[in-house]
Scaffold this motif. Sequence first.
Motif, short mmCIF file in Angstrom:
data_model
loop_
_atom_site.label_atom_id
_atom_site.label_comp_id
_atom_site.label_asym_id
_atom_site.label_seq_id
_atom_site.Cartn_x
_atom_site.Cartn_y
_atom_site.Cartn_z
N UNK A 131 0.84 -1.20 0.00
CA UNK A 131 0.00 0.00 0.00
C UNK A 131 0.87 1.26 0.00
N UNK A 132 1.92 1.23 0.82
CA UNK A 132 2.81 2.38 0.90
C UNK A 132 3.50 2.63 -0.44
N UNK A 133 4.07 1.58 -1.04
CA UNK A 133 4.82 1.76 -2.27
C UNK A 133 3.92 2.14 -3.43
N UNK A 134 2.70 1.60 -3.48
CA UNK A 134 1.75 1.99 -4.54
C UNK A 134 1.34 3.45 -4.38
N UNK A 135 1.16 3.89 -3.13
CA UNK A 135 0.80 5.29 -2.88
C UNK A 135 1.91 6.22 -3.33
N UNK A 136 3.14 5.88 -2.96
CA UNK A 136 4.28 6.71 -3.34
C UNK A 136 4.46 6.74 -4.86
N UNK A 137 4.22 5.61 -5.51
CA UNK A 137 4.30 5.57 -6.97
C UNK A 137 3.26 6.51 -7.59
N UNK A 138 2.08 6.56 -6.98
CA UNK A 138 1.06 7.49 -7.46
C UNK A 138 1.51 8.93 -7.36
N UNK A 139 2.22 9.26 -6.27
CA UNK A 139 2.74 10.63 -6.12
C UNK A 139 3.72 10.96 -7.25
N UNK A 140 4.58 9.97 -7.59
CA UNK A 140 5.56 10.20 -8.66
C UNK A 140 4.85 10.38 -9.99
N UNK A 141 3.88 9.53 -10.27
CA UNK A 141 3.16 9.62 -11.55
C UNK A 141 2.37 10.92 -11.68
N UNK A 142 1.96 11.48 -10.52
CA UNK A 142 1.21 12.73 -10.55
C UNK A 142 2.11 13.94 -10.77
N UNK A 143 3.42 13.77 -10.60
CA UNK A 143 4.36 14.88 -10.73
C UNK A 143 4.58 15.65 -9.44
#
Length: 321
Positions: A131-143
């Motif tokens: 959950x943590x790593x997927x959330x952080x990946x979303x932050x990266x993809x959002x810019x």
Amino acid sequence: MEYATLGRSGLRVSTAGLGTMNFGAPGGCGETEATRIVDAFLEAGGNVIDTADAYTGGEAERIVGRAVRGRRDEVVLATKAFLPQGSGPNDRGLSRAHLTRALEDSLRRLGTDHIDLYQCHHWDDSTPIEETMATLDGFVRSGKVRYIGCSNFTAAQIVEAQWAAQRVGGTPFVSLQPEYSLVARGIEAEILPVCLRHGLGTLVWSPLGGGVLSGRYRSGETPGADTRLGRLMASPIPAARTWAEGFLTESNLAIAGHVADAAAELGVAPAAVALAWVRSRPEVTSVIVGPRTLDQLRGNLAGLELVLPSDVAAHLDEISR
């Protein structure tokens, strides 16, 4: 100032980093002095400024944001999340609920639209690492985040996180913030090899061993009230006293004595010798210093430029092993 690539990334960071835990803190420095410190650090060629949402209740982030206004592109801005930001059940940790709110709050306090390096301040046993790593990946993809890292993770936790990132098709960590100094070398056994294997650079904190290696403390003497460890020893908070006592051990003070002897021989300050030793370690990407004054910053930067004679470095390596 020299620069190095941060882990398995293309991000170039200065080999000296500026820590901001003292900004706005009791016994630390006010905004005027903090801004002078930031100015001098950037003028010296430094680019990594590290803060956290928990530092002085968010005030450190606000001070940093105002200090870098107008030159944001010069800075690799790093912050962290995990510690409590309120009394609610979702006001801490590495859950999607908390991290999403924590990121938005940090962006607002820092006055920026993105964080260059967003870090998990501690491991969270109560949240699945996927959950943590997927959330952080979303932050990266959002810019909103460029790179992600962690702080105070064990070797096993680093491996779990990197594997989780692979499983969710996400972004891996590129950095670790560990404690490292002549009196805290535990990361050499497993953590540093894991960082190398899994592509993490290291931004090390407390290179002066909580100040013990600065030469301000002596065996059998009570720390001065004007020192960091002296203030912690006088704290009403038991955890603060315990933390300070952990630095003021006989073995640590003995190592500090060797550092002071080497400094006298070289004609420099003990802090310079301690910093130069950390800076010389090949596994270290950047050394985070946390000055309270502009003079302290200048002394720290001078220490990071010092090259220890090979016999001195070998002696310090042996007595602190």
